[in-house]
Design a protein around this motif. Structure first.
Motif, PDB file in Angstrom:
ATOM      1  N   ALA A 147       0.845  -1.192   0.000  1.00 27.32           N
ATOM      2  CA  ALA A 147       0.000   0.000   0.000  1.00 27.32           C
ATOM      3  C   ALA A 147       0.882   1.245   0.000  1.00 27.32           C
ATOM      4  CB  ALA A 147      -0.909   0.011   1.229  1.00 27.32           C
ATOM      5  N   ALA A 148       0.405   2.291  -0.635  1.00 28.68           N
ATOM      6  CA  ALA A 148       1.165   3.540  -0.697  1.00 28.68           C
ATOM      7  C   ALA A 148       0.996   4.324   0.604  1.00 28.68           C
ATOM      8  CB  ALA A 148       0.686   4.379  -1.871  1.00 28.68           C
ATOM      9  N   PRO A 149       2.101   4.742   1.209  1.00 30.67           N
ATOM     10  CA  PRO A 149       1.995   5.528   2.438  1.00 30.67           C
ATOM     11  C   PRO A 149       1.571   6.961   2.141  1.00 30.67           C
ATOM     12  CG  PRO A 149       4.282   5.315   1.806  1.00 30.67           C
ATOM     13  CD  PRO A 149       3.481   4.491   0.835  1.00 30.67           C
ATOM     14  N   THR A 150       0.904   7.561   3.092  1.00 31.34           N
ATOM     15  CA  THR A 150       0.530   8.966   2.969  1.00 31.34           C
ATOM     16  C   THR A 150       1.719   9.841   3.352  1.00 31.34           C
ATOM     17  OG1 THR A 150      -0.216   9.170   5.254  1.00 31.34           O
ATOM     18  CG2 THR A 150      -1.864   8.412   3.625  1.00 31.34           C
ATOM     19  N   GLY A 151       1.639  11.102   3.009  1.00 32.33           N
ATOM     20  CA  GLY A 151       2.680  12.044   3.405  1.00 32.33           C
ATOM     21  C   GLY A 151       2.883  12.088   4.909  1.00 32.33           C
ATOM     22  N   PRO A 152       1.794  12.228   5.682  1.00 34.94           N
ATOM     23  CA  PRO A 152       1.955  12.249   7.133  1.00 34.94           C
ATOM     24  C   PRO A 152       2.536  10.950   7.705  1.00 34.94           C
ATOM     25  CG  PRO A 152      -0.134  13.243   6.547  1.00 34.94           C
ATOM     26  CD  PRO A 152       0.443  12.637   5.286  1.00 34.94           C
ATOM     27  N   GLU A 153       2.207   9.806   7.095  1.00 30.94           N
ATOM     28  CA  GLU A 153       2.790   8.542   7.550  1.00 30.94           C
ATOM     29  C   GLU A 153       4.299   8.538   7.298  1.00 30.94           C
ATOM     30  OE1 GLU A 153      -0.958   5.446   6.981  1.00 30.94           O
ATOM     31  OE2 GLU A 153       0.356   5.849   5.270  1.00 30.94           O
ATOM     32  N   CYS A 154       4.706   8.989   6.132  1.00 29.00           N
ATOM     33  CA  CYS A 154       6.140   9.060   5.821  1.00 29.00           C
ATOM     34  C   CYS A 154       6.853   9.984   6.795  1.00 29.00           C
ATOM     35  CB  CYS A 154       6.351   9.539   4.389  1.00 29.00           C
ATOM     36  SG  CYS A 154       5.820   8.371   3.126  1.00 29.00           S
ATOM     37  N   GLU A 155       6.261  11.129   7.062  1.00 32.14           N
ATOM     38  CA  GLU A 155       6.869  12.088   7.981  1.00 32.14           C
ATOM     39  C   GLU A 155       6.992  11.502   9.380  1.00 32.14           C
ATOM     40  OE1 GLU A 155       4.449  15.582   7.562  1.00 32.14           O
ATOM     41  OE2 GLU A 155       5.124  15.888   5.492  1.00 32.14           O
ATOM     42  N   ALA A 156       5.956  10.791   9.837  1.00 38.88           N
ATOM     43  CA  ALA A 156       5.979  10.192  11.177  1.00 38.88           C
ATOM     44  C   ALA A 156       7.061   9.118  11.276  1.00 38.88           C
ATOM     45  CB  ALA A 156       4.606   9.611  11.523  1.00 38.88           C
ATOM     46  N   LEU A 157       7.192   8.305  10.235  1.00 43.61           N
ATOM     47  CA  LEU A 157       8.211   7.250  10.247  1.00 43.61           C
ATOM     48  C   LEU A 157       9.616   7.841  10.198  1.00 43.61           C
ATOM     49  CD1 LEU A 157       6.428   4.717   7.885  1.00 43.61           C
ATOM     50  CD2 LEU A 157       6.848   4.423  10.343  1.00 43.61           C
ATOM     51  N   ALA A 158       9.816   8.852   9.360  1.00 38.65           N
ATOM     52  CA  ALA A 158      11.128   9.496   9.281  1.00 38.65           C
ATOM     53  C   ALA A 158      11.495  10.122  10.627  1.00 38.65           C
ATOM     54  CB  ALA A 158      11.136  10.549   8.176  1.00 38.65           C
ATOM     55  N   LYS A 159      10.533  10.728  11.268  1.00 38.82           N
ATOM     56  CA  LYS A 159      10.785  11.327  12.577  1.00 38.82           C
ATOM     57  C   LYS A 159      11.137  10.245  13.598  1.00 38.82           C
ATOM     58  CE  LYS A 159       8.714  14.239  16.112  1.00 38.82           C
ATOM     59  NZ  LYS A 159       7.528  14.977  16.543  1.00 38.82           N
ATOM     60  N   LEU A 160      10.387   9.157  13.598  1.00 44.81           N
ATOM     61  CA  LEU A 160      10.639   8.062  14.532  1.00 44.81           C
ATOM     62  C   LEU A 160      12.056   7.519  14.351  1.00 44.81           C
ATOM     63  CD1 LEU A 160       9.735   5.847  16.580  1.00 44.81           C
ATOM     64  CD2 LEU A 160       8.951   4.548  14.579  1.00 44.81           C
ATOM     65  N   TRP A 161      12.442   7.300  13.098  1.00 50.21           N
ATOM     66  CA  TRP A 161      13.742   6.691  12.813  1.00 50.21           C
ATOM     67  C   TRP A 161      14.859   7.720  12.690  1.00 50.21           C
ATOM     68  CZ3 TRP A 161      10.552   3.562   8.922  1.00 50.21           C
ATOM     69  CH2 TRP A 161      10.003   2.437   9.548  1.00 50.21           C
ATOM     70  N   ARG A 162      14.519   8.988  12.894  1.00 47.46           N
ATOM     71  CA  ARG A 162      15.506  10.074  12.831  1.00 47.46           C
ATOM     72  C   ARG A 162      16.318  10.021  11.541  1.00 47.46           C
ATOM     73  NH1 ARG A 162      17.241   9.159  19.024  1.00 47.46           N
ATOM     74  NH2 ARG A 162      15.354  10.009  19.937  1.00 47.46           N
ATOM     75  N   CYS A 163      15.580   9.860  10.463  1.00 44.84           N
ATOM     76  CA  CYS A 163      16.227   9.835   9.158  1.00 44.84           C
ATOM     77  C   CYS A 163      15.639  10.944   8.299  1.00 44.84           C
ATOM     78  CB  CYS A 163      16.047   8.472   8.482  1.00 44.84           C
ATOM     79  SG  CYS A 163      14.381   8.120   7.903  1.00 44.84           S
ATOM     80  N   PRO A 164      16.403  11.434   7.342  1.00 44.07           N
ATOM     81  CA  PRO A 164      15.843  12.423   6.429  1.00 44.07           C
ATOM     82  C   PRO A 164      14.671  11.820   5.650  1.00 44.07           C
ATOM     83  CG  PRO A 164      18.232  12.348   6.238  1.00 44.07           C
ATOM     84  CD  PRO A 164      17.812  11.182   7.089  1.00 44.07           C
ATOM     85  N   LEU A 165      13.623  12.599   5.479  1.00 45.03           N
ATOM     86  CA  LEU A 165      12.465  12.133   4.721  1.00 45.03           C
ATOM     87  C   LEU A 165      12.888  11.688   3.326  1.00 45.03           C
ATOM     88  CD1 LEU A 165       9.420  11.690   4.484  1.00 45.03           C
ATOM     89  CD2 LEU A 165       9.205  14.119   3.896  1.00 45.03           C
ATOM     90  N   ASP A 166      13.831  12.397   2.725  1.00 45.53           N
ATOM     91  CA  ASP A 166      14.300  12.023   1.385  1.00 45.53           C
ATOM     92  C   ASP A 166      14.908  10.624   1.361  1.00 45.53           C
ATOM     93  OD1 ASP A 166      13.434  14.417   0.330  1.00 45.53           O
ATOM     94  OD2 ASP A 166      15.429  15.335   0.294  1.00 45.53           O
ATOM     95  N   ASP A 167      15.581  10.227   2.437  1.00 49.24           N
ATOM     96  CA  ASP A 167      16.155   8.878   2.504  1.00 49.24           C
ATOM     97  C   ASP A 167      15.047   7.827   2.552  1.00 49.24           C
ATOM     98  OD1 ASP A 167      18.587  10.157   2.556  1.00 49.24           O
ATOM     99  OD2 ASP A 167      19.204   9.349   4.505  1.00 49.24           O
TER     100      ASP A 167
END
Length: 88
Positions: free
Chosen positions: A52-72
């Motif tokens: 399933a395709a993630p939403t923008g907010p889901e991507c942002e939440a995961l990047a924040k959790l994993w402390r990784c750049p959203l672009d990565d």
């Protein structure tokens, strides 16, 4: 570490892991913990793992959790898509 072949999540994806699983395992974050920290339910995480395709907010939440750049994170999804042939 910048995204690319030397990134610790890059190799698992190149060898067949799904992007979500690769990040979760690299960061030692089981799905119940991801749910608790991001609000993304385990059921939804399983749907993301299944393609399933993630939403923008889901991507942002995961990047924040994993402390990784959203672009990565987005690049890892692109890599999986390229490997699976989902992209032109």
């Amino acid at each position: 570490m910048p995204w690319g072949p030397g990134h610790p999540v890059h190799r698992p994806i190149r060898t067949g892991d799904k992007w979500l699983y690769a990040w979760a395992m690299q960061a030692c974050t089981p799905y119940p913990l991801i749910e608790r920290k991001t609000g993304i339910t385990v059921q939804r995480l399983l749907a993301l793992e299944a393609g399933a395709a993630p939403t923008g907010p889901e991507c942002e939440a995961l990047a924040k959790l994993w402390r990784c750049p959203l672009d990565d994170l987005l690049a890892s999804m692109e890599l999986e898509g390229d490997i699976r042939g989902d992209h032109e």
